[in-house]
Design a protein around this motif. Structure first.
Motif, PDB file in Angstrom:
ATOM      1  N   GLU A 315       6.819  -4.843  -5.697  1.00  0.00           N
ATOM      2  CA  GLU A 315       7.365  -4.748  -4.143  1.00  0.00           C
ATOM      3  C   GLU A 315       8.659  -4.357  -4.270  1.00  0.00           C
ATOM      4  OE1 GLU A 315       6.460  -8.608  -2.322  1.00  0.00           O
ATOM      5  OE2 GLU A 315       4.975  -7.595  -1.212  1.00  0.00           O
ATOM      6  N   ASN A 387       0.991 -13.147   5.493  1.00  0.00           N
ATOM      7  CA  ASN A 387       1.954 -14.020   6.069  1.00  0.00           C
ATOM      8  C   ASN A 387       1.240 -14.980   6.758  1.00  0.00           C
ATOM      9  OD1 ASN A 387       4.101 -12.866   4.931  1.00  0.00           O
ATOM     10  ND2 ASN A 387       4.904 -12.068   6.693  1.00  0.00           N
ATOM     11  N   ASP A 416      -1.333 -15.490  14.952  1.00  0.00           N
ATOM     12  CA  ASP A 416      -1.899 -16.628  14.159  1.00  0.00           C
ATOM     13  C   ASP A 416      -1.388 -18.103  14.719  1.00  0.00           C
ATOM     14  OD1 ASP A 416       0.624 -17.778  13.016  1.00  0.00           O
ATOM     15  OD2 ASP A 416       1.082 -15.949  11.986  1.00  0.00           O
ATOM     16  N   ILE A 421       8.113 -19.477  13.640  1.00  0.00           N
ATOM     17  CA  ILE A 421       9.334 -19.275  12.907  1.00  0.00           C
ATOM     18  C   ILE A 421      10.518 -19.973  13.845  1.00  0.00           C
ATOM     19  CG2 ILE A 421      10.770 -17.538  12.202  1.00  0.00           C
ATOM     20  CD1 ILE A 421       8.099 -15.669  12.086  1.00  0.00           C
ATOM     21  N   ILE A 429      14.111 -12.181   9.680  1.00  0.00           N
ATOM     22  CA  ILE A 429      12.694 -12.290   9.144  1.00  0.00           C
ATOM     23  C   ILE A 429      12.563 -10.825   8.547  1.00  0.00           C
ATOM     24  CG2 ILE A 429      11.849 -14.234  10.085  1.00  0.00           C
ATOM     25  CD1 ILE A 429      10.222 -12.278  11.818  1.00  0.00           C
ATOM     26  N   TYR A 434      14.390 -11.965   2.592  1.00  0.00           N
ATOM     27  CA  TYR A 434      14.784 -13.311   3.436  1.00  0.00           C
ATOM     28  C   TYR A 434      13.416 -14.054   3.638  1.00  0.00           C
ATOM     29  CZ  TYR A 434      16.472 -16.273   7.184  1.00  0.00           C
ATOM     30  OH  TYR A 434      16.875 -17.401   7.893  1.00  0.00           O
ATOM     31  N   ALA A 436      12.582 -18.150   5.170  1.00  0.00           N
ATOM     32  CA  ALA A 436      12.924 -19.355   5.802  1.00  0.00           C
ATOM     33  C   ALA A 436      13.109 -20.154   4.975  1.00  0.00           C
ATOM     34  CB  ALA A 436      12.005 -19.538   7.058  1.00  0.00           C
ATOM     35  N   GLY A 446       6.384 -15.850  -0.639  1.00  0.00           N
ATOM     36  CA  GLY A 446       6.638 -14.988  -1.732  1.00  0.00           C
ATOM     37  C   GLY A 446       8.142 -14.623  -2.022  1.00  0.00           C
ATOM     38  N   SER A 447       8.522 -13.310  -1.964  1.00  0.00           N
ATOM     39  CA  SER A 447       9.864 -13.159  -2.368  1.00  0.00           C
ATOM     40  C   SER A 447      10.692 -12.673  -1.171  1.00  0.00           C
ATOM     41  CB  SER A 447       9.874 -11.795  -3.553  1.00  0.00           C
ATOM     42  OG  SER A 447       9.157 -10.882  -2.798  1.00  0.00           O
ATOM     43  N   GLY A 448       9.881 -12.566  -0.123  1.00  0.00           N
ATOM     44  CA  GLY A 448      10.872 -12.133   1.368  1.00  0.00           C
ATOM     45  C   GLY A 448      10.829 -10.712   1.282  1.00  0.00           C
ATOM     46  N   LEU A 449      10.063  -9.868   0.689  1.00  0.00           N
ATOM     47  CA  LEU A 449       9.755  -8.630   0.786  1.00  0.00           C
ATOM     48  C   LEU A 449       8.848  -7.994   2.099  1.00  0.00           C
ATOM     49  CD1 LEU A 449      10.669  -7.379  -2.727  1.00  0.00           C
ATOM     50  CD2 LEU A 449      12.121  -6.823  -0.731  1.00  0.00           C
ATOM     51  N   GLY A 450       7.884  -8.542   2.178  1.00  0.00           N
ATOM     52  CA  GLY A 450       6.683  -8.280   3.040  1.00  0.00           C
ATOM     53  C   GLY A 450       7.079  -7.614   4.110  1.00  0.00           C
ATOM     54  N   LEU A 451       7.906  -8.356   4.967  1.00  0.00           N
ATOM     55  CA  LEU A 451       8.094  -7.760   6.307  1.00  0.00           C
ATOM     56  C   LEU A 451       9.145  -6.696   6.158  1.00  0.00           C
ATOM     57  CD1 LEU A 451       8.124 -10.811   8.838  1.00  0.00           C
ATOM     58  CD2 LEU A 451       6.288  -9.004   8.540  1.00  0.00           C
TER      59      LEU A 451
HETATM   60  N1  LIG Z   1       3.045 -15.686  10.583  1.00  0.00           N
HETATM   61  C1  LIG Z   1       4.302 -16.230  10.030  1.00  0.00           C
HETATM   62  N2  LIG Z   1       4.305 -17.511  10.404  1.00  0.00           N
HETATM   63  C2  LIG Z   1       5.453 -18.139   9.888  1.00  0.00           C
HETATM   64  N3  LIG Z   1       6.694 -17.614   9.246  1.00  0.00           N
HETATM   65  C3  LIG Z   1       6.495 -16.413   8.942  1.00  0.00           C
HETATM   66  C4  LIG Z   1       5.259 -15.506   9.169  1.00  0.00           C
HETATM   67  N4  LIG Z   1       5.588 -14.484   8.980  1.00  0.00           N
HETATM   68  C5  LIG Z   1       6.827 -14.472   8.393  1.00  0.00           C
HETATM   69  N5  LIG Z   1       7.473 -15.714   8.417  1.00  0.00           N
HETATM   70  C6  LIG Z   1       8.685 -15.877   7.705  1.00  0.00           C
HETATM   71  O1  LIG Z   1       9.493 -14.917   7.532  1.00  0.00           O
HETATM   72  C7  LIG Z   1       9.782 -14.860   5.985  1.00  0.00           C
HETATM   73  C8  LIG Z   1       9.833 -13.448   5.737  1.00  0.00           C
HETATM   74  O2  LIG Z   1       8.441 -12.873   5.534  1.00  0.00           O
HETATM   75  P1  LIG Z   1       8.017 -11.814   4.291  1.00  0.00           P
HETATM   76  O3  LIG Z   1       6.701 -11.511   4.677  1.00  0.00           O
HETATM   77  O4  LIG Z   1       8.990 -10.723   4.581  1.00  0.00           O
HETATM   78  O5  LIG Z   1       8.294 -12.656   2.901  1.00  0.00           O
HETATM   79  P2  LIG Z   1       7.425 -13.789   2.248  1.00  0.00           P
HETATM   80  O6  LIG Z   1       6.022 -13.757   2.828  1.00  0.00           O
HETATM   81  O7  LIG Z   1       8.165 -14.827   2.125  1.00  0.00           O
HETATM   82  O8  LIG Z   1       7.194 -13.043   1.125  1.00  0.00           O
HETATM   83  P3  LIG Z   1       6.265 -11.681   0.401  1.00  0.00           P
HETATM   84  O9  LIG Z   1       5.824 -11.152   1.579  1.00  0.00           O
HETATM   85  O10 LIG Z   1       7.394 -10.849  -0.238  1.00  0.00           O
HETATM   86  O11 LIG Z   1       5.570 -12.269  -0.360  1.00  0.00           O
HETATM   87  C9  LIG Z   1       8.980 -15.824   5.555  1.00  0.00           C
HETATM   88  O12 LIG Z   1       9.435 -16.331   4.222  1.00  0.00           O
HETATM   89  C10 LIG Z   1       8.566 -16.745   6.541  1.00  0.00           C
HETATM   90  O13 LIG Z   1       9.644 -17.747   6.422  1.00  0.00           O
END
Ligand SMILES: Nc1ncnc2c1ncn2[C@@H]1O[C@H](COP(=O)(O)OP(=O)(O)OP(=O)(O)O)[C@@H](O)[C@H]1O
Ligand SMILES: [Mg+2]
Length: 487
Positions: A315, A387, A416, A421, A429, A434, A436, A446-451
């Motif tokens: 990622e 997520n 969902d 949040i 986010i 980043y 929360a 995870g590491s905060g890279l997905g979004l």
């Molecule tokens: N559907 C959701 N419901 C609640 N919080 C969310 C949701 N999507 C994102 N977040 C918040 O936004 C943050 C960033 O999301 P992101 O997908 O970037 O990172 P991650 O899921 O923590 O890690 P990764 O996706 O890299 O495994 C999350 O850590 C979470 O706190």
């Protein structure tokens, strides 16, 4: 040479030149009026004191003088005197003739009962022919000739002209008025010099001080001169430059801060699985995993941690390449309804296993065409759905996918009923790394890279991604894509 000195010199130069021009004009004017090159020297004395009559008056006076010398008794002939007086009247002067103490003729022009008392005494040598006198506030200039009548009695003939008091005052005060005028020119020059130095030199000084501030690295000041002239414009340009510089310095500091945080987050996220792997391998080495079941368990844990690590590195690599715009995008025509259909089909099994209700609000027989990179778009949808699964805290787990269209855009919503949040986390986010959950516990995300990755991908498609959430109730993630055909 400083601008101040240049200004001072130019103003003094202008002052000297104007005075010279003034004197030159006055002398040329006098020479032109009198026709005598020496006259300028005597300009004041001769013209104003000794020759107070005009040319016509003077010529009539000369005729009268001739008469007084040759036929003095004619100066008792009332008819003749009236004729002369008439001529004088046309040039706004008058005639006066006396014999001893009595008056022979007085022009009606004067209308001055006290005239006789104020006339000069007899002077048969005629030393002073021309002069002035005043009665009260009225001023007179005259030419006089004294003579003897044939019977030996003294007589005088006067050509008198009343002069305006203003003219007289001017004549008397001539030197003072000239000095005052020169003084006015000097004062005007000094005031102009001060005005120009204030409006030019002072703002330039301020600009120089500001430039020095910037040189020393101090950008926390503001230049507020409110003049609208060229200096004002220069000042405005300078102030804009300072603001830009300050912004870029702040941006650089912010970047530096972000970079430090990034490194610290990456180190933390990498260290956690590595520490775990190390711990379990030590366990195996020390013989803690003494049964085949335990050994299996340890190896599985090590494997899953290695998978986590691999995913994280993957990622990070993808994100940094997206950030540097080094990932090629293969855009093609995609039917978004079919695309989501496939995604949902793929996820169905996993969702069922996790007891999550995945609802796809499909509109049958509808084709919505967009231009997209299929692989990257899939990554986006999977990241968002991942997520939704990970941040689920309800008994009845629920994910709802739907599509809205407008003439030019398609909006995909993935909703969902998870934990939601908070308002403070909402603006961050989509930032890289980043989460929360600040402790970065690997069990809760995870590491905060997905979004961050999803947001880069959608930006590359020319679309927009955003979230709406109610803490405790759930979250909706939206992204838009540009349509290629209308409905
Ligand atoms: N559907 C959701 N419901 C609640 N919080 C969310 C949701 N999507 C994102 N977040 C918040 O936004 C943050 C960033 O999301 P992101 O997908 O970037 O990172 P991650 O899921 O923590 O890690 P990764 O996706 O890299 O495994 C999350 O850590 C979470 O706190
Ligand atoms: Mg995620």
């Amino acid at each position: 040479m400083s601008i101040r000195i240049k200004l001072l010199l130019s103003y003094t130069g202008m002052l000297v030149i104007s005075l010279l021009v003034f004197i030159l004009t006055a002398s040329l004017f006098t020479i032109a009026a009198t026709g005598d090159i020496h006259s300028f020297r005597d300009f004041y004395n001769v013209h104003y004191q000794l020759n107070p009559l005009t040319e016509q008056e003077e010529s009539i006076f000369l005729e009268l003088k001739y008469l007084a010398k040759n036929e003095p008794d004619q100066l008792q002939n009332n008819q003749l005197l009236q004729d002369y007086d008439f001529k004088l009247k046309t040039v706004r002067a008058g005639l006066y003739v006396r014999r001893e103490d009595s008056q022979v003729f007085e022009s009606h022009t004067f209308n001055q009962p006290e005239l006789r008392q104020h006339l000069p005494l007899y002077d048969l040598n005629n030393n002073q022919i021309r002069s002035t006198f005043n009665i009260g506030e009225r001023f007179y200039a005259y030419a006089k000739f004294d003579f003897l009548y044939s019977d030996g009695k003294k007589g005088s003939v006067f050509v008198i002209r009343e002069r305006s008091p203003f003219g007289e005052v001017t004549r008397r005060l001539f030197p003072i008025i000239i000095l005052v005028l020169i003084g006015l020119i000097v004062i005007a020059n000094v005031l102009l010099y001060r005005w120009i130095t204030r409006s030019v030199v002072k703002p330039l000084h301020l600009l120089r001080n500001s430039a020095e501030h910037i040189q020393e690295g101090n950008l926390q000041f503001s230049l507020d001169l409110d003049s609208k002239d060229e200096i004002g414009q220069l000042n405005e340009a300078f102030e804009n430059m300072r603001q830009r510089l300050q912004e870029s310095v702040q941006l650089r500091l912010q970047d530096e801060e972000n970079r430090k945080e990034l490194i610290s987050n990456i180190s933390h996220d990498l260290r956690t699985p590595i520490t775990n792997i190390k711990g379990y391998i030590e366990g195996i080495r020390d013989g803690v995993a003494d049964t085949p079941e335990k050994m299996d368990k340890y190896v599985n844990i090590i494997y899953s941690k290695a998978v986590d690590l691999d995913k994280l590195v993957d990622e990070l690599f993808l994100y940094s390449k997206l950030d540097l715009r080094q990932v090629p995008f293969m855009f093609e025509h995609v039917d978004i309804v079919n695309f989501l259909d496939d995604c949902i089909d793929e996820l169905h099994y996993v969702m069922e296993e996790k007891a999550i209700e995945l609802k796809w609000d499909k509109r049958p027989h509808q084709s919505i065409q967009v231009i997209a990179d299929l692989e990257k778009l899939k990554r986006t949808v999977l990241n968002i759905i991942e997520n939704a699964q990970n941040f689920m805290d309800k008994q009845h787990k629920f994910i709802h996918v739907s599509v809205q269209t407008s003439a030019t855009w398609v909006t995909v919503e993935i909703k969902d009923n998870g934990m939601g949040i908070s308002r403070e986390d909402m603006p961050h986010i989509f930032e890289r790394l980043y989460r929360a959950e600040r402790s970065r516990n690997s069990a809760t995300g995870g590491s905060g890279l997905g979004l961050a990755i999803a947001s880069q991908i959608i930006a590359e498609h020319g679309g927009r991604i955003w979230a709406e959430s109610e803490p405790g109730a759930g979250t909706s993630l939206f992204f838009t894509l540009k349509r290629t055909t209308n409905l």
